[in-house]
Structures are given as structure tokens and as C-alpha cells.
Scaffold this active site. Structure first.
Site, short mmCIF file in Angstrom:
data_model
loop_
_atom_site.label_atom_id
_atom_site.label_comp_id
_atom_site.label_asym_id
_atom_site.label_seq_id
_atom_site.Cartn_x
_atom_site.Cartn_y
_atom_site.Cartn_z
CD GLU A 207 -3.18 -1.04 2.14
OE1 GLU A 207 -3.60 0.05 2.29
OE2 GLU A 207 -3.37 -2.16 2.90
CB THR A 209 3.63 1.37 3.92
OG1 THR A 209 3.70 -0.14 3.54
CG2 THR A 209 2.07 1.82 3.84
CB CYS A 211 9.12 -0.49 -2.34
SG CYS A 211 7.60 -1.83 -2.52
CE1 TYR A 212 4.64 5.91 -7.01
CE2 TYR A 212 5.84 4.82 -8.65
CZ TYR A 212 4.84 5.60 -8.12
OH TYR A 212 3.91 6.14 -9.12
CE1 TYR A 398 -16.33 -6.54 -1.56
CE2 TYR A 398 -17.89 -5.01 -0.96
CZ TYR A 398 -16.99 -5.16 -1.80
OH TYR A 398 -16.35 -4.17 -2.26
C1 LIG Z 1 -16.10 1.01 -7.79
C2 LIG Z 1 -15.01 0.22 -7.32
C3 LIG Z 1 -14.88 -1.06 -7.31
C4 LIG Z 1 -13.87 -1.83 -6.56
N1 LIG Z 1 -13.84 -3.06 -6.82
C5 LIG Z 1 -12.68 -3.77 -6.20
C6 LIG Z 1 -12.79 -5.25 -6.47
O1 LIG Z 1 -13.55 -5.80 -7.14
N2 LIG Z 1 -11.64 -6.05 -5.80
C7 LIG Z 1 -10.77 -5.14 -5.26
O2 LIG Z 1 -9.69 -5.98 -4.86
N3 LIG Z 1 -10.87 -3.79 -5.05
C8 LIG Z 1 -11.68 -3.10 -5.60
N4 LIG Z 1 -11.71 -1.76 -5.42
C9 LIG Z 1 -10.92 -1.17 -4.77
C10 LIG Z 1 -9.65 -0.48 -5.56
O3 LIG Z 1 -10.12 -0.36 -6.86
C11 LIG Z 1 -8.54 -1.44 -5.40
O4 LIG Z 1 -7.88 -1.34 -4.01
C12 LIG Z 1 -7.46 -1.03 -6.46
O5 LIG Z 1 -6.49 -2.15 -6.58
C13 LIG Z 1 -6.88 0.16 -6.29
O6 LIG Z 1 -6.03 0.68 -7.70
P1 LIG Z 1 -5.53 2.03 -7.76
O7 LIG Z 1 -4.70 2.12 -9.17
O8 LIG Z 1 -6.94 2.67 -8.08
O9 LIG Z 1 -4.72 2.57 -6.62
P2 LIG Z 1 -4.99 3.82 -5.88
O10 LIG Z 1 -6.21 3.88 -5.53
O11 LIG Z 1 -4.27 5.06 -6.81
O12 LIG Z 1 -4.03 3.55 -4.72
C14 LIG Z 1 -4.21 2.29 -3.61
C15 LIG Z 1 -3.22 2.29 -2.80
O13 LIG Z 1 -2.17 1.75 -3.36
C16 LIG Z 1 -0.97 2.57 -3.16
N5 LIG Z 1 -0.06 2.53 -4.65
C17 LIG Z 1 -0.72 3.12 -5.74
N6 LIG Z 1 0.08 2.76 -6.92
C18 LIG Z 1 1.14 2.21 -6.36
C19 LIG Z 1 2.53 2.19 -6.52
N7 LIG Z 1 2.80 2.47 -7.92
N8 LIG Z 1 3.46 1.71 -5.82
C20 LIG Z 1 3.29 1.72 -4.32
N9 LIG Z 1 1.74 1.75 -3.96
C21 LIG Z 1 0.92 2.25 -4.91
C22 LIG Z 1 -1.51 3.81 -2.76
O14 LIG Z 1 -0.54 4.74 -1.97
C23 LIG Z 1 -2.72 3.53 -2.27
O15 LIG Z 1 -2.64 3.23 -0.71
C24 LIG Z 1 -12.89 -1.02 -5.92
C25 LIG Z 1 -12.94 0.39 -5.97
C26 LIG Z 1 -13.88 0.86 -6.42
C27 LIG Z 1 -13.92 2.44 -6.37
#
Ligand SMILES: Cc1cc2nc3c(=O)[nH]c(=O)nc-3n(C[C@H](O)[C@H](O)[C@H](O)COP(=O)(O)OP(=O)(O)OC[C@H]3O[C@@H](n4cnc5c(N)ncnc54)[C@H](O)[C@@H]3O)c2cc1C
Length: 489
Positions: A207, A209, A211-212, A398
């Protein structure tokens, strides 16, 4: 100091890679956890100083090392679909490291069944490329059109077809990531190895916390949509649904989808056919003979618990429902638009997991306790849940809860969501389940991270000390911080 930081960042990259636009910075201060307060412009958290868009791994390393030396908080960002506060900012001096320009599909390799992408590639984009040549990632969270690979890996995400393809942790072959001191690690792509502990798992779920993440290689799968089969049943209760899911799983069948919905949750998804009953659904996919065997396994399981089955429903109803499940960016934006109206009706979820025996107990305990104890129970317009990801030894739950908000937008999460989430987490941990099945801990479940891990928290804490000794990576996420409690309670 903030102006100085902006100047340093612009000099380190190019000025157009540093965004200090007021609206964009406000947007970057929080994610979907405080979506109502955010929409109403009453966020109570600090605004980040800048959003920075690196174009390659070297630039990520340069920015991280600088922030590490200067002790500047960094929040990694991908598709912005985080739901648990992972993108919320709790520090006065913070920069957002956005993967916007890390957007290349580097390689699709059907012979070795893997594909390599930069962290900012949207899952949908890779999926679309793969479908053109008869393959799939097998990963399909509802946020598929928007979520990006860095975020998907960082949150340990899971998709709707997980029972067949697994969660992201089963798909990641290798990756590249950058630590706060600027060190770049590449984990090579091999089919399996016994070279010590599996270091991919230090990165998957971190998450932002530790690394990137800059690059990810995932497995790919052959795709046979023409063989897809759907099954739907109205059933008496959640327990029957869980028993049937278990029967299918323990007999070795792997439908891509295996779900059971409480009556209340069924009402919002299957209102056109649920007849005030709980709903059980399956999808079988793959090669024809596998689909045939899986379908047979589903029929046998249903037959074994036929006393709990009310009736089978037309499979086209289930197929049609699946085709409209994902959220586009427009759907997300429309929801925010809706929150600008006077009356707002919120819908939230908390996803937990446990073994087969315990999950119905947790479900019943939570529902009973919320009805009895939640002071705003009269504002609840829906309380229920569904199991949507099953394993040989258990499943998830859920919890879904909708309520009308009768308080100031800035108080919503303290008055409604936090007390509801507290009950769900407490009842889950009490019976040995996990408080967090797939959305990540973010900031709003970090107060329970130590309880979640117990004596194993030692291992997690040591990772943070080793990789991020200055604590610059996403302050408040996963690792509890007293200073952040003012934003929670
Ligand atoms: C409508 C909706 C439906 C969803 N359905 C699901 C589902 O079916 N299953 C599921 O698992 N989740 C679901 N989610 C939650 C979310 O989509 C997931 O957690 C997804 O993996 C986040 O990806 P993102 O690119 O949007 O990350 P972000 O929202 O941009 O970031 C999420 C986290 O990852 C970290 N992060 C982002 N990029 C990096 C990187 N390059 N390196 C290190 N850390 C990073 C961020 O700091 C943050 O803590 C849903 C969310 C929404 C809004």
C-alpha cells in the site's frame, strides 16, 4: 518551505511534471473513504504540496531519495480508486507520486504466458490488448476500467473471477520497485523458486508504505468466452448458500464466479427476480470439457442441499447482471455529482474473511450487533452482505450497508461508517477471521493492524523499520499512528 520544495521538484524533473493546481491538490488530499465530505468541500485533512509525475524508474528513485533525506511524506498514486484512506493525506508536507506517465505495456509474451507493464497501465488497457489475441489477465475487480497495476498490486486486489484465476498475489510473476533510499530492486520472472522467502510478498499489499512499484509482470490465460455458462438460484438463507459454495470448492471444482447474497443485498442487485429470497450464483469458464465438469459439480452441490433451494432462475439474468457490474470513471464521477444534491444516501462495504465454519457465525453476530447497538440504526436503509471469493478452506464476507445521512458532511464517517466498521472488525477478529479481505488496510483500519496480526505484527513492523526507517512512505497507512486518530474518531 513548500515553495522551496516545489522549486526543487521542478528542477529535478521538468516543470510540467509538477502539478500544483488548487483543485487537483484538493482532489489528491483524500480518496473515496471521505467521498461525501470531499464532494462537499469540507475535508479536514492537510492539502498535499504537489502532485509529481515521474516518467521512468530513475526519476522515481531521484524523488524518493530526496524526500527520504528531507523527511517528506510521499503518497504513491495510481487509478485513485482506493476505498480505505490509502490515498488520504495526514501530513502537512506531502507529495503525491502519480504513475500517470508510467503507462507503457512493455511486453506481451503468449509463449511464456506472461505480460509486463509499467505501474501506471490501467488493467482494462492490458485486458483489451490481450482479448484481441485470445487471452485474458483473469483479473477483474469492479474497478477494472480505472485501477492501475501499481495500485492493484499494492492493495492485494482481487477480481470477480478469482475462484478460477486467484487474486493478484497468484498472478504476479515478478516486478520492479524503488525503496525510499532510491534503491531499485527487480524481482525476476520465473515460474517458481525456492530461493528463500518469497520476496514478492514484501511488495504485494504494501500500500505504498515500503516502496514504490514501477513495473509488474503478470501471468496471462487463454480465454474462451464462447463456453461461459451462468447459473442462478433463489435460496432460503445465507447458510445454505455458504454450504453449497463449500461443497463446490472442497470437491475441487473451480467456477470462475461463486457467490451467495443475503436477501437484503440481493434486493439491490437482483431486484427484478429475487422474490425476497437470498441468491446463489455461479459462472463456469474455460475449455468446454472443463466447463462441462464444473457445471456438473455445481449441479451436484445444489442437488445435495436441495431443501434450501427455492428455485433455479434463468441463466441469462445472471449473465446480463455480470455484463453491467464494472465501474467506469464516469460512474465514479456521477456518484460524486449525486453527492452535491441536498439529501445524500451513502453506501459502504467492509470485506472480511474466515474459514467455512466461522463465516456464518461472524455474519450473524455482526448483523445482530449492528441492529442492537448501532445508535443510528434507524438511518440504515440496507444491511446485508455477500460472499464472493471462495477458497478450499473458507470464504469472504462483504458486508454492505446503506444509510441516510442526518449530520454535517464532515461528521458522516465518524457517526456512521466508523461505528459500523468497528462492529464488523471486532466481531471478525474475536472469532479469528481477517478484518480485511481485499481492499487493503488503508488508514481507516490501521487502528486494528496489531490485533489483525497478533504476534506476527513483529514481522510487519520490522519491514517498515528496515525499508522506510524515516517513515516517509504513506504516513498512517497500514501502520497505526496516534497522530492520525484525530482524523478517524
Ligand atoms: C467502484 C469500485 C470497485 C472496486 N472493486 C474492487 C474489487 O472488485 N476488488 C478489489 O480488490 N478492489 C476493488 N476496489 C478497490 C480498488 O479499486 C483497488 O484497491 C485497486 O487495486 C486500487 O488501484 P488504483 O490504481 O486505483 O490505486 P490507488 O487508489 O491509486 O492506490 C491504492 C493504494 O495503493 C498505493 N499505490 C498506488 N500505486 C502504487 C505504486 N505504484 N506503488 C506503491 N503503492 C501504490 C496507494 O498509495 C494506495 O495506498 C474497488 C474500488 C471502487 C471504487
Amino acid at each position: 518551505m513548500k515553495e522551496d520544495l516545489i522549486e526543487v521538484l521542478k528542477a529535478m524533473l521538468t516543470p510540467d511534471q509538477v502539478n500544483t493546481g488548487t483543485e487537483d491538490l484538493y482532489d489528491a488530499a483524500a480518496d473515496r473513504y471521505k467521498k461525501y465530505a470531499k464532494a462537499r468541500k469540507v475535508l479536514d485533512v492537510p492539502i498535499p504540496v504537489a502532485i509529481v509525475y515521474p516518467k521512468n524508474t530513475e526519476e522515481v528513485a531521484k524523488i524518493l531519495s530526496y524526500c527520504n533525506e528531507e523527511k517528506i511524506n510521499v503518497i504513491a498514486r495510481g487509478g485513485k480508486t482506493a476505498t480505505e484512506g490509502g490515498l488520504e493525506n495526514w501530513k502537512e508536507t506531502t507529495i503525491i507520486l502519480d504513475a500517470l506517465y508510467l503507462d507503457k505495456i512493455l511486453k506481451i509474451d503468449p509463449y511464456n504466458m506472461q505480460a509486463t507493464v509499467e505501474a501506471g497501465v490501467a488493467l482494462q488497457d492490458l485486458e483489451d490488448e490481450l482479448r484481441k489475441i485470445g487471452y485474458t489477465t483473469g483479473h477483474s475487480p469492479q474497478s477494472k476500467p480505472v485501477a492501475k497495476f501499481g495500485g492493484l498490486v499494492a492493495t492485494r486486489s482481487i477480481g470477480q473471477f478469482s475462484t478460477l484465476y486467484g487474486g493478484i498475489e497468484d498472478m504476479v510473476v515478478g516486478l520492479e520497485c524503488v525503496f525510499p533510499n532510491g534503491h531499485v530492486s527487480r524481482i525476476k520472472n520465473v515460474s517458481r523458486r525456492a530461493g528463500g522467502p518469497d520476496i514478492r510478498h514484501i511488495v504485494i499489499g504494501n500500500e505504498g508504505t515500503l516502496c514504490y512499484i514501477t513495473e509488474v509482470t503478470v501471468k496471462i490465460f487463454k480465454y474462451f468466452p464462447e463456453n461461459n455458462r451462468f447459473f442462478g438460484y433463489l435460496i432460503k438463507d445465507v447458510e445454505t448458500g455458504i454450504k453449497i459454495l463449500r461443497e463446490v470448492m472442497v470437491n475441487g471444482y473451480r467456477p470462475s464466479v461463486a457467490r451467495t447474497y443475503s436477501e437484503e443485498d440481493a434486493a439491490q442487485h437482483f431486484y427484478h427476480f429475487y422474490e425476497n429470497k437470498c441468491v446463489l450464483i455461479f459462472m463456469a469458464e474455460g475449455r468446454e470439457n472443463i466447463v462441462e465438469a464444473t457445471s456438473q459439480g455445481i449441479h451436484e452441490a445444489v442437488e445435495k442441499f436441495k431443501d434450501g433451494i427455492v428455485k433455479e432462475v434463468d441463466s441469462s439474468l445472471i449473465e446480463n447482471w455480470f455484463n453491467h457490474l464494472n465501474w467506469s470513471q464516469k460512474d465514479i464521477d456521477d456518484e460524486v455529482e449525486g453527492m452535491l444534491e441536498n439529501d445524500y444516501h451513502a453506501g459502504f462495504t467492509t470485506e472480511i474473511s474466515s474459514d467455512w465454519e466461522t463465516i456464518p457465525k461472524i455474519y450473524n453476530n455482526v448483523i445482530e450487533r449492528i441492529r442492537k447497538e448501532f445508535p443510528r440504526a434507524h438511518d440504515l436503509t440496507m444491511l446485508g452482505g455477500h460472499s464472493s471469493h471462495s477458497y478450499i478452506n473458507g470464504t469472504n464476507m462483504y458486508f454492505v450497508y446503506n444509510y441516510e445521512i442526518h449530520c454535517a458532511p464532515e461528521d458522516e464517517m465518524r457517526i456512521y461508517h466508523h461505528p459500523l466498521q468497528t462492529i464488523i472488525v471486532e466481531e471478525t477478529l474475536k472469532l479469528g477471521g481477517s478484518m480485511c479481505h481485499h481492499h487493503g488496510i488503508g488508514k481507516y483500519r490501521s487502528e486494528w493492524t496489531k490485533d489483525e496480526h497478533g504476534s506476527a505484527y513483529f514481522m510487519l513492523e520490522k519491514l517498515k523499520e528496515a525499508y522506510d526507517p524515516n517513515g516517509i512512505m504513506n504516513f498512517g497507512t497500514i501502520f497505526p499512528q496516534e497522530e492520525g486518530m484525530k482524523y478517524i474518531k
